[in-house]
Design a protein around this motif. Structure first.
Motif, PDB file in Angstrom:
ATOM      1  N   ALA A 143       0.810  -1.226   0.000  1.00 31.88           N
ATOM      2  CA  ALA A 143       0.000   0.000   0.000  1.00 31.88           C
ATOM      3  C   ALA A 143       0.842   1.273   0.000  1.00 31.88           C
ATOM      4  CB  ALA A 143      -0.987   0.015   1.156  1.00 31.88           C
ATOM      5  N   ALA A 144       2.148   1.153  -0.299  1.00 29.37           N
ATOM      6  CA  ALA A 144       2.991   2.352  -0.331  1.00 29.37           C
ATOM      7  C   ALA A 144       2.598   3.279  -1.471  1.00 29.37           C
ATOM      8  CB  ALA A 144       4.457   1.955  -0.458  1.00 29.37           C
ATOM      9  N   TYR A 145       2.078   2.721  -2.565  1.00 25.02           N
ATOM     10  CA  TYR A 145       1.715   3.521  -3.730  1.00 25.02           C
ATOM     11  C   TYR A 145       0.232   3.881  -3.736  1.00 25.02           C
ATOM     12  CZ  TYR A 145       6.078   1.320  -5.307  1.00 25.02           C
ATOM     13  OH  TYR A 145       7.365   0.849  -5.396  1.00 25.02           O
ATOM     14  N   TYR A 146      -0.579   2.985  -3.221  1.00 22.78           N
ATOM     15  CA  TYR A 146      -2.034   3.208  -3.234  1.00 22.78           C
ATOM     16  C   TYR A 146      -2.689   2.345  -2.183  1.00 22.78           C
ATOM     17  CZ  TYR A 146      -6.898   2.767  -4.667  1.00 22.78           C
ATOM     18  OH  TYR A 146      -8.276   2.742  -4.667  1.00 22.78           O
ATOM     19  N   GLN A 147      -3.637   2.953  -1.443  1.00 24.81           N
ATOM     20  CA  GLN A 147      -4.360   2.221  -0.410  1.00 24.81           C
ATOM     21  C   GLN A 147      -5.759   1.892  -0.914  1.00 24.81           C
ATOM     22  OE1 GLN A 147      -4.565   4.211   3.346  1.00 24.81           O
ATOM     23  NE2 GLN A 147      -5.382   2.430   4.432  1.00 24.81           N
ATOM     24  N   SER A 148      -6.159   0.655  -0.783  1.00 20.33           N
ATOM     25  CA  SER A 148      -7.450   0.205  -1.300  1.00 20.33           C
ATOM     26  C   SER A 148      -8.598   1.068  -0.783  1.00 20.33           C
ATOM     27  CB  SER A 148      -7.696  -1.256  -0.920  1.00 20.33           C
ATOM     28  OG  SER A 148      -7.833  -1.383   0.481  1.00 20.33           O
ATOM     29  N   GLY A 149      -9.581   1.284  -1.660  1.00 15.94           N
ATOM     30  CA  GLY A 149     -10.766   2.042  -1.288  1.00 15.94           C
ATOM     31  C   GLY A 149     -10.661   3.529  -1.504  1.00 15.94           C
ATOM     32  N   THR A 150      -9.467   4.045  -1.752  1.00 13.75           N
ATOM     33  CA  THR A 150      -9.309   5.472  -2.023  1.00 13.75           C
ATOM     34  C   THR A 150      -9.359   5.705  -3.535  1.00 13.75           C
ATOM     35  OG1 THR A 150      -6.894   5.298  -2.078  1.00 13.75           O
ATOM     36  CG2 THR A 150      -7.914   5.783   0.047  1.00 13.75           C
ATOM     37  N   GLN A 151      -9.411   6.972  -3.925  1.00 16.69           N
ATOM     38  CA  GLN A 151      -9.501   7.301  -5.352  1.00 16.69           C
ATOM     39  C   GLN A 151      -8.224   6.889  -6.074  1.00 16.69           C
ATOM     40  OE1 GLN A 151     -11.262  11.106  -7.048  1.00 16.69           O
ATOM     41  NE2 GLN A 151      -9.113  11.515  -7.421  1.00 16.69           N
ATOM     42  N   LEU A 152      -8.400   6.098  -7.115  1.00 12.31           N
ATOM     43  CA  LEU A 152      -7.269   5.663  -7.931  1.00 12.31           C
ATOM     44  C   LEU A 152      -7.085   6.588  -9.122  1.00 12.31           C
ATOM     45  CD1 LEU A 152      -5.112   3.459  -8.367  1.00 12.31           C
ATOM     46  CD2 LEU A 152      -6.812   2.174  -9.678  1.00 12.31           C
ATOM     47  N   LEU A 153      -8.175   6.882  -9.843  1.00 18.60           N
ATOM     48  CA  LEU A 153      -8.155   7.816 -10.965  1.00 18.60           C
ATOM     49  C   LEU A 153      -9.380   8.719 -10.861  1.00 18.60           C
ATOM     50  CD1 LEU A 153      -7.148   5.526 -13.983  1.00 18.60           C
ATOM     51  CD2 LEU A 153      -5.692   7.172 -12.791  1.00 18.60           C
ATOM     52  N   PRO A 154      -9.228  10.021 -11.137  1.00 15.78           N
ATOM     53  CA  PRO A 154     -10.360  10.944 -11.045  1.00 15.78           C
ATOM     54  C   PRO A 154     -11.132  10.998 -12.370  1.00 15.78           C
ATOM     55  CG  PRO A 154      -8.383  12.173 -11.505  1.00 15.78           C
ATOM     56  CD  PRO A 154      -7.963  10.724 -11.386  1.00 15.78           C
ATOM     57  N   PRO A 155     -12.377  11.415 -12.338  1.00 12.24           N
ATOM     58  CA  PRO A 155     -13.111  11.596 -13.597  1.00 12.24           C
ATOM     59  C   PRO A 155     -12.592  12.817 -14.341  1.00 12.24           C
ATOM     60  CG  PRO A 155     -14.414  12.386 -11.747  1.00 12.24           C
ATOM     61  CD  PRO A 155     -13.185  11.751 -11.164  1.00 12.24           C
ATOM     62  N   GLY A 156     -12.873  12.857 -15.652  1.00  8.94           N
ATOM     63  CA  GLY A 156     -12.504  14.019 -16.447  1.00  8.94           C
ATOM     64  C   GLY A 156     -11.110  13.986 -17.006  1.00  8.94           C
ATOM     65  N   ILE A 157     -10.414  12.846 -16.897  1.00  5.53           N
ATOM     66  CA  ILE A 157      -9.076  12.728 -17.476  1.00  5.53           C
ATOM     67  C   ILE A 157      -9.134  11.883 -18.743  1.00  5.53           C
ATOM     68  CG2 ILE A 157      -7.951  12.959 -15.242  1.00  5.53           C
ATOM     69  CD1 ILE A 157      -7.380   9.922 -15.369  1.00  5.53           C
ATOM     70  N   MET A 158      -8.208  12.133 -19.649  1.00  5.88           N
ATOM     71  CA  MET A 158      -8.119  11.319 -20.859  1.00  5.88           C
ATOM     72  C   MET A 158      -7.256  10.096 -20.567  1.00  5.88           C
ATOM     73  SD  MET A 158      -6.954  12.362 -24.742  1.00  5.88           S
ATOM     74  CE  MET A 158      -8.380  13.435 -24.951  1.00  5.88           C
ATOM     75  N   LEU A 159      -7.753   8.946 -20.984  1.00  5.72           N
ATOM     76  CA  LEU A 159      -7.042   7.691 -20.726  1.00  5.72           C
ATOM     77  C   LEU A 159      -6.037   7.408 -21.836  1.00  5.72           C
ATOM     78  CD1 LEU A 159     -10.103   5.522 -19.607  1.00  5.72           C
ATOM     79  CD2 LEU A 159      -8.436   6.701 -18.146  1.00  5.72           C
ATOM     80  N   HIS A 160      -4.793   7.200 -21.428  1.00  5.82           N
ATOM     81  CA  HIS A 160      -3.752   6.785 -22.366  1.00  5.82           C
ATOM     82  C   HIS A 160      -3.056   5.557 -21.784  1.00  5.82           C
ATOM     83  CE1 HIS A 160      -4.367   9.984 -25.146  1.00  5.82           C
ATOM     84  NE2 HIS A 160      -4.071  10.939 -24.288  1.00  5.82           N
ATOM     85  N   GLY A 161      -1.916   5.231 -22.309  1.00  5.03           N
ATOM     86  CA  GLY A 161      -1.261   3.987 -21.922  1.00  5.03           C
ATOM     87  C   GLY A 161      -1.007   3.853 -20.438  1.00  5.03           C
ATOM     88  N   SER A 162      -0.509   4.905 -19.790  1.00  4.49           N
ATOM     89  CA  SER A 162      -0.175   4.801 -18.373  1.00  4.49           C
ATOM     90  C   SER A 162      -1.423   4.605 -17.521  1.00  4.49           C
ATOM     91  CB  SER A 162       0.597   6.041 -17.910  1.00  4.49           C
ATOM     92  OG  SER A 162      -0.131   7.221 -18.201  1.00  4.49           O
ATOM     93  N   GLU A 163      -2.499   5.347 -17.832  1.00  3.32           N
ATOM     94  CA  GLU A 163      -3.740   5.182 -17.069  1.00  3.32           C
ATOM     95  C   GLU A 163      -4.368   3.814 -17.317  1.00  3.32           C
ATOM     96  OE1 GLU A 163      -2.709   9.299 -17.507  1.00  3.32           O
ATOM     97  OE2 GLU A 163      -3.214   7.869 -19.090  1.00  3.32           O
ATOM     98  N   ILE A 164      -4.285   3.353 -18.552  1.00  3.51           N
ATOM     99  CA  ILE A 164      -4.838   2.034 -18.864  1.00  3.51           C
ATOM    100  C   ILE A 164      -4.059   0.938 -18.151  1.00  3.51           C
ATOM    101  CG2 ILE A 164      -5.135   0.377 -20.761  1.00  3.51           C
ATOM    102  CD1 ILE A 164      -5.971   2.793 -22.503  1.00  3.51           C
TER     103      ILE A 164
END
Length: 409
Positions: A143-164
């Protein structure tokens, strides 16, 4: 006649982004590239999923190795080998170590990884020749990079390779995205013919629809091609009414000047459209009509000359499509300062857009003027350009080597 800044403010204030409840669709992750995320993404997984090694080496107890030196190495018994994907079976006790590889799960009892370069192996023993600088060195904590249950990606962003990649790691194989804005496109003029038709004297090949369709797709929209509409009020009225009923944005080219056959504005008014802009102090692109209808459709009546059509699209329509699509940031026109390689001139009466090519040389952006005549009817020298130098009202000359504001296409 409005300034470019005034026109921009009016247009962008008219844009209401798509609704994140009704204007969405679910797409497979493989089809999500360049789509706009419509809702918050969370995951039930921690990242990393578990404590794991960041290096090939040995999992040890910090207390056992903190005093190690080459003269007096810490000597540990190797009790297990842990490759990536393997669940450790042992608990590391005092005086013990496990051979571990990058990405492998840390065994219970171990809190530090020693790089293999700082060790010497002798059968089932390992000599630690250099101590770690701190506890938990080369250990990626759960969980050093991300803790379960919290926001992983916000709305309103364009999805590219890194987000995918993030979505795939979160096992999110389907995502809610905004639908693509529907953009109706048609050209007006009795003189126009399609590219696949024989060209008669006095006729002009309609390039605008093809260019606009490509630009709409690049901007994230879905083009609805309506063809060439003759300068006949009845036919033009039916075309505009159909477009307004079936699209979010309507783009026509031609028919917005002051000629005897320019009917667009009067038909827009007849169909109860509200005209917000009729002309803009820019060159090329002065005859620009912008209107809205009761169903929130935005109408752009672009000038017919090819360069004027493209310049007004890049300046006003492209950001409109991007904002409408749900993109929260980055939809605005992008300007940078660049050094011009050639002399740039304007009469200074209107904000002037000069097309050319932008590149980066030794860390400095350089603007290269497109060769040939910069006439609004000269489509040919627009090829392979990627930027527009902008000369403000009253600015008549930019000398070689001077800085100029540049709009990225």
């Amino acid at each position: 006649m409005l300034s470019v800044t005034e026109a921009e403010a009016i247009i962008f204030n008219l844009v209401q982004p798509l609704n994140n409840q009704y204007d969405t669709e679910i797409v497979d992750l493989f089809a999500a590239d360049s789509r706009i995320l419509a809702s918050v993404v969370t995951s039930q997984l921690d990242f990393p999923h578990w404590d794991n090694s960041a290096m090939d080496g040995y999992a040890v107890r910090y207390a056992d190795v903190q005093q190690a030196t080459q003269q007096q190495p810490a000597i540990l018994e190797i009790i297990e080998e842990i490759p990536a994907g393997y669940q450790p079976q042992s608990t590391i006790q005092k005086g013990q170590a496990a051979r571990i590889f990058t990405g492998a799960v840390m065994p219970a009892g171990a809190d530090t990884v020693i790089m293999q370069e700082y060790t010497q192996r002798e059968e089932n023993r390992v000599l630690i020749l250099t101590p770690p600088t701190k506890p938990q060195e080369f250990v990626r904590q759960r969980a050093a990079y991300y803790q379960s249950g919290t926001q992983l990606l916000p709305p309103g962003i364009m999805l590219h390779g890194s987000e995918i990649a993030v979505l795939a790691t979160a096992q999110c194989t389907q995502v809610s995205v905004y639908r693509r804005p529907r953009v109706a496109i048609f050209s007006t003029g009795n003189e126009l013919v399609a590219p696949d038709q024989p060209l008669q004297p006095g006729q002009i090949v309609d390039s605008n629809q093809y260019a606009l369709a490509a630009l709409v797709r690049q901007s994230g929209g879905e083009p609805l091609i309506l063809g060439i509409v003759p300068d006949e009020p009845g036919v033009l009225e039916k075309a505009i009414a159909y477009a307004v009923s079936n699209a979010d944005i309507v783009i026509s080219s031609g028919g917005v000047s002051v000629g005897d056959y320019d009917y667009v504005e009067q038909i827009v008014k007849f169909l109860e459209g509200k005209i917000h802009i009729q002309a803009v102090a820019m060159k090329p692109g002065k005859p620009l009509t912008v209107a809205t209808f009761r169903n929130q459709v935005i109408y752009f009546g672009l000038p017919g000359n090819p360069a004027s059509t493209l310049v007004t699209f890049w300046r006003f329509v492209q950001p409109t499509i991007k904002k409408l699509s749900g993109l929260v940031e980055g939809w605005q026109p992008k300007f940078i300062k660049a050094s011009t390689r050639q002399e740039l001139r304007s009469d200074g009466k209107r904000e002037t857009y000069i097309w050319g090519k932008l590149d980066l040389q030794n860390g400095i952006y350089k603007f290269h003027l497109a060769g040939g005549n910069q006439s609004s009817g000269n489509l040919i020298n627009l090829a392979q350009t990627n930027a527009l130098a902008v000369l403000s009202v009253g600015q008549t000359l930019v000398s070689p080597g001077e800085k100029v504001q540049v709009l990225l296409n």
